[in-house]
Design an enzyme around this catalytic site. Structure first.
Site, PDB file in Angstrom:
ATOM      1  N   SER A  57      13.779  -7.644  -7.556  1.00 18.10           N
ATOM      2  CA  SER A  57      14.533  -6.622  -6.824  1.00 18.10           C
ATOM      3  C   SER A  57      14.206  -6.635  -5.336  1.00 18.10           C
ATOM      4  CB  SER A  57      14.223  -5.234  -7.404  1.00 18.10           C
ATOM      5  OG  SER A  57      12.827  -4.966  -7.339  1.00 18.10           O
ATOM      6  N   GLU A  58      13.110  -7.290  -4.963  1.00 17.52           N
ATOM      7  CA  GLU A  58      12.721  -7.374  -3.559  1.00 17.52           C
ATOM      8  C   GLU A  58      13.330  -8.594  -2.864  1.00 17.52           C
ATOM      9  OE1 GLU A  58      11.494  -4.978  -2.235  1.00 17.52           O
ATOM     10  OE2 GLU A  58       9.800  -4.066  -3.285  1.00 17.52           O
ATOM     11  N   HIS A  99       4.465 -11.246  -1.688  1.00 19.79           N
ATOM     12  CA  HIS A  99       4.511  -9.788  -1.542  1.00 19.79           C
ATOM     13  C   HIS A  99       3.627  -9.174  -2.613  1.00 19.79           C
ATOM     14  CE1 HIS A  99       5.761  -5.662  -1.503  1.00 19.79           C
ATOM     15  NE2 HIS A  99       6.451  -5.761  -2.625  1.00 19.79           N
ATOM     16  N   HIS A 145       3.640   1.108   0.211  1.00 20.32           N
ATOM     17  CA  HIS A 145       4.248   0.068  -0.620  1.00 20.32           C
ATOM     18  C   HIS A 145       3.313  -1.123  -0.825  1.00 20.32           C
ATOM     19  CE1 HIS A 145       8.237  -2.268  -1.537  1.00 20.32           C
ATOM     20  NE2 HIS A 145       7.212  -2.789  -2.199  1.00 20.32           N
ATOM     21  N   TYR A 205     -10.089 -24.458  14.689  1.00 20.80           N
ATOM     22  CA  TYR A 205     -10.969 -24.265  13.542  1.00 20.80           C
ATOM     23  C   TYR A 205     -10.651 -25.253  12.427  1.00 20.80           C
ATOM     24  CZ  TYR A 205     -13.201 -21.999   9.545  1.00 20.80           C
ATOM     25  OH  TYR A 205     -13.953 -21.737   8.426  1.00 20.80           O
TER      26      TYR A 205
END
Length: 226
Positions: A87-88, A106, A168, A223
């Site tokens: 759904s994201e 996420h 969230h 680095y």
């Protein structure tokens, strides 16, 4: 997994899609194993050509198989698989349309989500913020899965590779899933450090200045192994 057409460079070989899907699933399982999500609350994606492979909505990651691959194009049209994508999806697609990212992670990581409710920007508690492009911003709250949230996220990600989403979780991208995951884990660690330091009664954490962060950013460019 069948070969899929890439509008920019011809068909994407089936074995390339299969390898990418395996990596998406492995990364999603890692977010659970390392405590960055609970259940199926986060999502992971990778771009292969013009196809975005993404975890499906509501399916436990340990149940996913090679035959469960889910793919959409950059407009969100499903081009691979029968399971519905996360759904994201609007947030993932917004990242791919506006950056050179090849992977997105996420999560609903505990410390990062807690910090998202307290500040508009993660305080400069550690120089590794420079590895994410600078001070990590918090995107204003909007309902999950909406274009509004995707827009807030893009604003927070300007010149950054990670951000917090208010009430969230986290969003991070990279040139590979390994890099996107590492950035996610680094952000969660910095949030934990700041919350721990800020919780000591009567004391306030020492923070870096923008100049110190910029210096760290320059040093980080050299680095590691060449």
């Amino acid at each position: 997994m069948v070969e899929h057409q890439d509008t920019q460079g011809g068909p994407v070989p089936a074995d390339e899609l299969a390898r990418a899907w395996d990596e998406v699933v492995a990364t999603a399982r890692r977010t659970v194993a390392e405590g960055l999500v609970v259940g199926t609350s986060g999502n992971v994606s990778a771009r292969v050509g013009d196809t975005v492979l993404v975890t499906p909505t509501g399916v436990p990651y340990d149940r996913l198989t090679p035959d469960d691959a889910v793919g959409v194009d950059l407009d969100g049209r499903q081009v691979l698989g029968s399971l519905r994508p996360t759904s994201e999806l609007p947030m993932h697609l917004a990242v791919y349309r506006t950056t050179g990212a090849r992977a997105v992670v996420h999560t609903h990581a505990v410390h990062a989500t807690a910090v998202s409710t307290l500040v508009r920007e993660l305080p400069l508690i550690h120089y590794m913020a420079a590895a994410l492009g600078g001070a990590v911003r918090v995107a204003p709250y909007a309902a999950y899965g909406t274009a509004e949230l995707a827009g807030h996220m893009l604003d927070a990600l300007a010149d950054r590779t990670a951000c917090l989403l208010r009430n969230h979780g986290t969003m991070a991208h990279g040139t590979s899933l390994a890099q996107a995951y590492d950035r996610t884990a680094q952000l969660e660690w910095m949030c934990r450090v700041w919350l721990t330091a800020a919780s000591v009664p009567g004391l306030s954490p020492a923070l870096l200045t923008p100049g110190q962060l910029a210096e760290a950013g320059e040093r980080l460019r050299g680095y590691g192994q060449r």
